[in-house]
Motif scaffolding. Structure first.
Motif, mmCIF file in Angstrom:
data_model
loop_
_atom_site.group_PDB
_atom_site.id
_atom_site.type_symbol
_atom_site.label_atom_id
_atom_site.label_comp_id
_atom_site.label_asym_id
_atom_site.label_seq_id
_atom_site.Cartn_x
_atom_site.Cartn_y
_atom_site.Cartn_z
ATOM 1 N N PRO A 71 24.155 58.593 78.563
ATOM 2 C CA PRO A 71 24.222 60.043 78.331
ATOM 3 C C PRO A 71 25.344 60.394 77.354
ATOM 4 N N SER A 72 25.191 61.540 76.710
ATOM 5 C CA SER A 72 26.209 62.066 75.800
ATOM 6 C C SER A 72 26.492 63.513 76.170
ATOM 7 N N ALA A 73 27.693 63.954 75.896
ATOM 8 C CA ALA A 73 28.040 65.360 76.141
ATOM 9 C C ALA A 73 27.041 66.248 75.413
ATOM 10 N N GLY A 74 26.545 67.252 76.113
ATOM 11 C CA GLY A 74 25.570 68.183 75.551
ATOM 12 C C GLY A 74 24.133 67.850 75.890
ATOM 13 N N ASP A 75 23.863 66.620 76.335
ATOM 14 C CA ASP A 75 22.489 66.259 76.710
ATOM 15 C C ASP A 75 21.988 67.157 77.833
ATOM 16 N N ILE A 76 20.732 67.509 77.763
ATOM 17 C CA ILE A 76 20.049 68.196 78.853
ATOM 18 C C ILE A 76 19.358 67.104 79.655
ATOM 19 N N GLU A 77 19.566 67.132 80.973
ATOM 20 C CA GLU A 77 19.002 66.076 81.810
ATOM 21 C C GLU A 77 18.067 66.679 82.850
ATOM 22 N N ILE A 78 16.833 66.179 82.862
ATOM 23 C CA ILE A 78 15.894 66.533 83.923
ATOM 24 C C ILE A 78 16.074 65.470 84.994
ATOM 25 N N VAL A 79 16.502 65.894 86.163
ATOM 26 C CA VAL A 79 16.748 64.968 87.266
ATOM 27 C C VAL A 79 15.540 65.011 88.186
ATOM 28 N N VAL A 80 14.972 63.831 88.449
ATOM 29 C CA VAL A 80 13.794 63.749 89.305
ATOM 30 C C VAL A 80 14.175 63.264 90.695
ATOM 31 N N ASP A 81 13.326 63.620 91.659
ATOM 32 C CA ASP A 81 13.500 63.112 93.016
ATOM 33 C C ASP A 81 12.812 61.749 93.128
ATOM 34 N N HIS A 82 12.763 61.201 94.320
ATOM 35 C CA HIS A 82 12.167 59.873 94.490
ATOM 36 C C HIS A 82 10.642 59.879 94.371
ATOM 37 N N HIS A 83 10.044 61.049 94.231
ATOM 38 C CA HIS A 83 8.610 61.166 93.949
ATOM 39 C C HIS A 83 8.366 61.352 92.453
ATOM 40 N N ASN A 84 9.435 61.240 91.663
ATOM 41 C CA ASN A 84 9.375 61.457 90.214
ATOM 42 C C ASN A 84 8.983 62.881 89.850
ATOM 43 N N GLU A 85 9.304 63.821 90.727
ATOM 44 C CA GLU A 85 9.083 65.236 90.458
ATOM 45 C C GLU A 85 10.410 65.861 90.041
ATOM 46 N N PRO A 86 10.381 66.804 89.099
ATOM 47 C CA PRO A 86 11.646 67.420 88.670
ATOM 48 C C PRO A 86 12.303 68.183 89.820
ATOM 49 N N ALA A 87 13.597 67.927 90.010
ATOM 50 C CA ALA A 87 14.359 68.577 91.078
ATOM 51 C C ALA A 87 15.450 69.479 90.521
ATOM 52 N N LEU A 88 16.035 69.082 89.394
ATOM 53 C CA LEU A 88 17.166 69.796 88.804
ATOM 54 C C LEU A 88 17.117 69.681 87.288
ATOM 55 N N VAL A 89 17.788 70.610 86.641
ATOM 56 C CA VAL A 89 18.070 70.489 85.211
ATOM 57 C C VAL A 89 19.578 70.639 85.076
ATOM 58 N N THR A 90 20.199 69.677 84.392
ATOM 59 C CA THR A 90 21.644 69.715 84.203
ATOM 60 C C THR A 90 21.984 69.574 82.724
ATOM 61 N N ARG A 91 23.232 69.894 82.400
ATOM 62 C CA ARG A 91 23.761 69.634 81.056
ATOM 63 C C ARG A 91 24.980 68.745 81.230
ATOM 64 N N ILE A 92 25.000 67.653 80.494
ATOM 65 C CA ILE A 92 26.127 66.725 80.563
ATOM 66 C C ILE A 92 27.318 67.374 79.856
ATOM 67 N N ALA A 93 28.424 67.496 80.578
ATOM 68 C CA ALA A 93 29.630 68.115 80.029
ATOM 69 C C ALA A 93 30.553 67.084 79.388
ATOM 70 N N SER A 94 30.669 65.917 80.014
ATOM 71 C CA SER A 94 31.521 64.861 79.453
ATOM 72 C C SER A 94 31.063 63.506 79.964
ATOM 73 N N VAL A 95 31.340 62.491 79.170
ATOM 74 C CA VAL A 95 30.972 61.120 79.525
ATOM 75 C C VAL A 95 32.137 60.202 79.164
ATOM 76 N N GLN A 96 32.426 59.297 80.075
ATOM 77 C CA GLN A 96 33.442 58.279 79.842
ATOM 78 C C GLN A 96 32.887 56.942 80.285
ATOM 79 N N VAL A 97 33.018 55.913 79.471
ATOM 80 C CA VAL A 97 32.639 54.557 79.853
ATOM 81 C C VAL A 97 33.942 53.802 80.085
ATOM 82 N N ILE A 98 34.157 53.410 81.341
ATOM 83 C CA ILE A 98 35.421 52.768 81.727
ATOM 84 C C ILE A 98 35.149 51.646 82.717
ATOM 85 N N PRO A 99 36.112 50.733 82.882
ATOM 86 C CA PRO A 99 35.952 49.714 83.919
ATOM 87 C C PRO A 99 35.911 50.356 85.313
#
Length: 192
Positions: A68-96
């Motif tokens: 993911p990247s900051a600003g991405d719109i994410e459709i989050v699905v449930d375990h039935h692969n149905e849309p449950a939420l829509v989010t916007r990524i605010a920040s991303v960090q890749v760290i150990p």
């Protein structure tokens, strides 16, 4: 992780429900590696407690997906692969894994919100993911820490009685509490 539906099919489903996505790169994701964990994590997001999620970089690489990247719109699905939420990524960090902070663990909002809980729960989850990938977990493995804002929670009516019946007793109690807390006196959802 289960196979995710296409972005196009989910955008069409959301559009049919009257949900138009804001501009930005759109991606699809889900939470957890079991139906119970998926529902538990989605309920934490719906309640406002969870505002971050963490993935294992090795999984993104193995599955050929982009992180993911900051600003991405994410459709989050449930375990039935149905849309449950829509989010916007605010920040991303890749760290150990070992460098995840107590502040981030609190934003992720799982368990008691402590770093100790975060480490225990995520070590168990990442160990299962590593086993699936034929890798061994270690403290230096890179994790993708994403903080998000919730743009839309699908209406409660989206969750059928059949899905509620799948919950075990503790999940049923949590679901009942969630429904009671989110429905207005007129029976409509208070979440948007």
């Amino acid at each position: 992780m289960f196979e995710l539906p296409t972005t196009e099919s989910l955008v069409a489903k959301l559009s049919a429900l009257g949900i138009n996505l804001p501009s930005g790169s759109v991606r699809v994701d889900g939470y957890g590696d079991s139906p119970a964990l998926s529902e538990q994590l989605l309920n934490l997001i719906r309640s406002g407690r969870k505002r971050a999620g963490t993935g294992l970089l090795w999984v993104y690489e193995a599955e050929g997906g982009s992180t993911p990247s900051a600003g991405d719109i994410e459709i989050v699905v449930d375990h039935h692969n149905e849309p449950a939420l829509v989010t916007r990524i605010a920040s991303v960090q890749v760290i150990p894994y070992a460098e995840v902070t107590a502040e981030y663990a609190a934003i992720e909002g799982e368990g008691d919100g402590s770093l100790a809980y975060w480490r225990e729960a995520h070590w168990a989850f990442f160990s299962r993911e590593c086993k699936r990938l034929g890798r061994k977990p270690d403290e230096s493995m890179l994790v993708v820490c994403s903080v998000f804002e919730v743009l839309h929670v699908l209406e409660i009516e989206h969750y059928s009685a059949a899905r509620v019946a799948e919950f075990d007793a503790s999940e049923q109690e949590a679901a009942n509490f969630f429904v009671a807390q989110t429905l207005k006196p007129d029976g409509h959802s208070a979440l948007h």
